[in-house]
Design a protein around this motif. Structure first.
Motif, mmCIF file in Angstrom:
data_model
loop_
_atom_site.group_PDB
_atom_site.id
_atom_site.type_symbol
_atom_site.label_atom_id
_atom_site.label_comp_id
_atom_site.label_asym_id
_atom_site.label_seq_id
_atom_site.Cartn_x
_atom_site.Cartn_y
_atom_site.Cartn_z
ATOM 1 N N PHE A 178 -10.870 -2.930 -8.187
ATOM 2 C CA PHE A 178 -10.768 -1.759 -7.326
ATOM 3 C C PHE A 178 -11.533 -1.939 -6.023
ATOM 4 C CE2 PHE A 178 -9.702 0.953 -11.214
ATOM 5 C CZ PHE A 178 -8.346 0.832 -10.962
ATOM 6 N N TYR A 223 -6.904 -1.762 1.265
ATOM 7 C CA TYR A 223 -6.406 -0.458 1.700
ATOM 8 C C TYR A 223 -7.100 -0.016 2.993
ATOM 9 C CZ TYR A 223 -3.708 0.784 -2.485
ATOM 10 O OH TYR A 223 -2.779 0.861 -3.471
ATOM 11 N N TRP A 226 -11.816 -4.820 -4.431
ATOM 12 C CA TRP A 226 -10.911 -5.668 -3.653
ATOM 13 C C TRP A 226 -9.750 -4.846 -3.097
ATOM 14 C CZ3 TRP A 226 -5.862 -7.637 -4.691
ATOM 15 C CH2 TRP A 226 -5.505 -8.741 -3.922
ATOM 16 N N ARG A 227 -9.156 -3.991 -3.967
ATOM 17 C CA ARG A 227 -8.046 -3.144 -3.534
ATOM 18 C C ARG A 227 -8.479 -2.183 -2.424
ATOM 19 N NH1 ARG A 227 -6.546 1.944 -6.851
ATOM 20 N NH2 ARG A 227 -8.480 2.423 -5.810
ATOM 21 N N ASP A 228 -9.647 -1.588 -2.552
ATOM 22 C CA ASP A 228 -10.121 -0.638 -1.553
ATOM 23 C C ASP A 228 -10.374 -1.306 -0.206
ATOM 24 O OD1 ASP A 228 -9.901 1.329 -3.454
ATOM 25 O OD2 ASP A 228 -12.049 1.379 -3.920
ATOM 26 N N VAL A 241 0.842 -1.197 0.000
ATOM 27 C CA VAL A 241 0.000 0.000 0.000
ATOM 28 C C VAL A 241 0.879 1.250 0.000
ATOM 29 C CG1 VAL A 241 -1.633 1.358 1.380
ATOM 30 C CG2 VAL A 241 -2.003 -1.091 1.046
ATOM 31 N N GLU A 299 2.835 1.567 -3.356
ATOM 32 C CA GLU A 299 1.928 1.896 -4.451
ATOM 33 C C GLU A 299 1.470 3.341 -4.373
ATOM 34 O OE1 GLU A 299 -2.435 0.591 -5.508
ATOM 35 O OE2 GLU A 299 -0.997 -0.971 -6.072
#
Length: 169
Positions: free
Chosen positions: A129, A136, A131-133, A21, A24
């Motif tokens: 996105f 995060y 999944w990424r959020d 995180v 990135e």
């Protein structure tokens, strides 16, 4: 037993997720600024204008092209490792990853209007996105992450004060 396994996996996963995180966020921010500056160069601006006019199927091909462009960098890393030049091998992987990330992020920005005409792309993007959020959000909620962010803010404030004191002389 399951609770201990879950705890062990969390201990292994959390530092990796936090590092991903952080890298990135920092990498995408500064590489994005560099690529936006490069996009002001007339030949690059012309290429971006041409890319914006591509039909969706060609935009998918253009978006996937950096994967092939990074292949020589990966092969050079293998070559360096084969010749026991591990530092150069690692450096070529890092530089290649950074360049590929910058290029893909810029291509995403340029090609997104064409790509979003494809329903499968929109579904995949939404899923990725989302999944990424979630990841995060999990990492940002960690007390260690919040302490690190507070420490970085204090460090920035201190550096700004130091720089302004030096420049005011």
């Amino acid at each position: 037993m399951k609770r201990h396994l879950k705890h062990a996996l969390e201990l292994a996963f959390i530092p990796i997720a936090a590092a991903v995180v952080f890298v990135e966020e920092v990498l995408l921010r500064y590489l994005g600024l560099a690529m936006a500056a490069l996009a002001r160069w007339p030949p690059v601006a012309w290429v971006e204008g041409w890319l914006r006019q591509l039909p969706p199927w060609a935009a998918v091909l253009a978006f996937a092209a950096p994967s092939l462009l990074v292949l020589p960098v990966k092969l050079s890393a293998v070559w360096f490792a084969y010749h026991h030049r591990y530092g150069l091998s690692l450096a070529s992987v890092i530089v290649g990853k950074m360049l590929a990330t910058a290029l893909v992020a810029r291509l995403y920005r340029v090609l997104h209007p064409s790509l979003e005409k494809l329903s499968w792309f929109v579904r995949a993007e939404t899923w990725l996105f989302g999944w990424r959020d979630r990841i995060y959000g999990f990492v940002r909620a960690l007390p260690a992450w919040q302490k690190a962010v507070a420490l970085i803010r204090q460090l920035r404030f201190w550096v700004r004060g130091l720089v302004s004191a030096v420049w005011s002389r």
